[in-house]
Design an enzyme around this catalytic site. Sequence first.
Site, short mmCIF file in Angstrom:
data_model
loop_
_atom_site.label_atom_id
_atom_site.label_comp_id
_atom_site.label_asym_id
_atom_site.label_seq_id
_atom_site.Cartn_x
_atom_site.Cartn_y
_atom_site.Cartn_z
N LYS A 14 0.84 -1.20 0.00
CA LYS A 14 0.00 0.00 0.00
C LYS A 14 0.88 1.26 0.00
CE LYS A 14 -0.11 -0.50 4.98
NZ LYS A 14 -0.82 -1.10 6.13
N ARG A 70 -9.75 -0.72 15.32
CA ARG A 70 -9.63 0.09 14.12
C ARG A 70 -10.62 -0.52 13.12
NH1 ARG A 70 -3.82 1.10 11.19
NH2 ARG A 70 -4.28 -0.99 10.49
N TYR A 129 17.04 30.03 5.85
CA TYR A 129 15.94 30.74 6.49
C TYR A 129 16.17 30.89 8.00
CZ TYR A 129 12.95 30.42 2.35
OH TYR A 129 12.41 30.56 1.12
N MET A 147 12.01 24.22 1.47
CA MET A 147 11.06 23.43 0.70
C MET A 147 11.76 22.51 -0.30
SD MET A 147 7.85 24.65 -1.67
CE MET A 147 7.14 25.64 -0.37
C1 PLP Z 1 0.10 -1.96 6.75
C2 PLP Z 1 -0.41 -3.27 7.20
C3 PLP Z 1 0.46 -4.36 7.35
C4 PLP Z 1 1.97 -4.22 7.26
O1 PLP Z 1 2.44 -3.64 8.46
P1 PLP Z 1 3.99 -3.33 8.77
O2 PLP Z 1 3.98 -2.82 10.15
O3 PLP Z 1 4.40 -2.29 7.77
O4 PLP Z 1 4.73 -4.59 8.59
C5 PLP Z 1 -0.09 -5.59 7.64
N1 PLP Z 1 -1.43 -5.73 7.82
C6 PLP Z 1 -2.29 -4.69 7.72
C7 PLP Z 1 -3.74 -4.91 7.95
C8 PLP Z 1 -1.80 -3.43 7.43
O5 PLP Z 1 -2.65 -2.40 7.37
#
Ligand code: PLP
Length: 344
Positions: free
Chosen positions: A35, A128, A244, A292
């Site tokens: 992701k 969650r 800056y 930036m």
């Molecule tokens: C992002 C995620 C992972 C991976 O987690 P890491 O801590 O990056 O290894 C696994 N399972 C779910 C449901 C996630 O959202």
Amino acid sequence: MSSPLRLRLDGDALAHNWCWLNDMSGAAACGAAIKANGYGLGAAGVMTRLAAAGCRDFFVATWAEAAALMPMADGLALSVLHGVRDEDMAIANAISARPVLNTRTQMARWRDAGGGPCDVMVDTGMNRLGISAADIVDGLLDGLSVETLMSHLACADEASSLNALQRDRFAALAGRTSARRTSLANSAGICLGADYAFDLVRPGLALYGGIPRGEATGHIRQVVRPEAQILQRRTITPGETIGYNATFTADRPTDVAILNLGYADGYLRGFSGRGHALAGDVPLPLLGRVSMDLIAIRVDAAPDLREGDWVEIGYALPEAAAASGLSQYELLTGLGQRFDRIWA
Ligand SMILES: *Cc1c(COP(=O)(O)O)cnc(C)c1O
């Protein structure tokens, strides 16, 4: 067109990290969370390389992320962690990815639409995403073709009593559903040991060089190396300031290089006065504020560096996290679109 900043991405280190996590997980299969554009590296490039290493199960957050990876090679599975909204149904029916169903509404929506293969998230204590364990025992999964029943650990990177509690709650469900496989552990969860592995593990961070827990130190290799080009080299005299708000004042003649990298690239202001670049093994400290699009580094120790040369930015994730106050996750996923991403 070439950019004045780039990410050197080490495909061998990525594959090595996956193999270590796979070995740590014993008989369980090892998937990959890709992701957020493969944690900033580029999801397609990550998927291709991990598939070559033997990875078969991939996870993204949204359907836009899934669609960008189509078509996928044969034998690979892609799951969409945030499930299906009404707005997602058209794309979900059109491409070969599975939703991870998180709510009763999502389950009804998927079942009503014909209920192809899906995954299900059960909440075991993180509060969650996910349905409750009681709902599962009550038969909420009946009539669904569930490939993977999964849950997610809240505190796997700490010594917390919640870890064993979540594991035990999840283990109590195994065998009580029609799901083909069970899956609990992220990167840190893998380090907790074999009784967290179940049938499938889902690392993200550690694949990309993050150290989720001490157990991984010395085993996980750095994958991402930002590099920036020198735009100007100058010498400033004692009493002169840089950047800056003039937060750095030279106390002696100081050689400075200005690099094409800044907070708009994800190199955030927490690195001000604390980050460094590297000339070989020699650290070149950052001077003053991160702008930036620019930073300044001290280059007295690198007399040969000149305008147009490239320097590596110190980005070993645990150290960079300590220096910047950002998490290892933020350091990866914040890497911006102005980098050329170059696999080696
Ligand atoms: C992002 C995620 C992972 C991976 O987690 P890491 O801590 O990056 O290894 C696994 N399972 C779910 C449901 C996630 O959202």
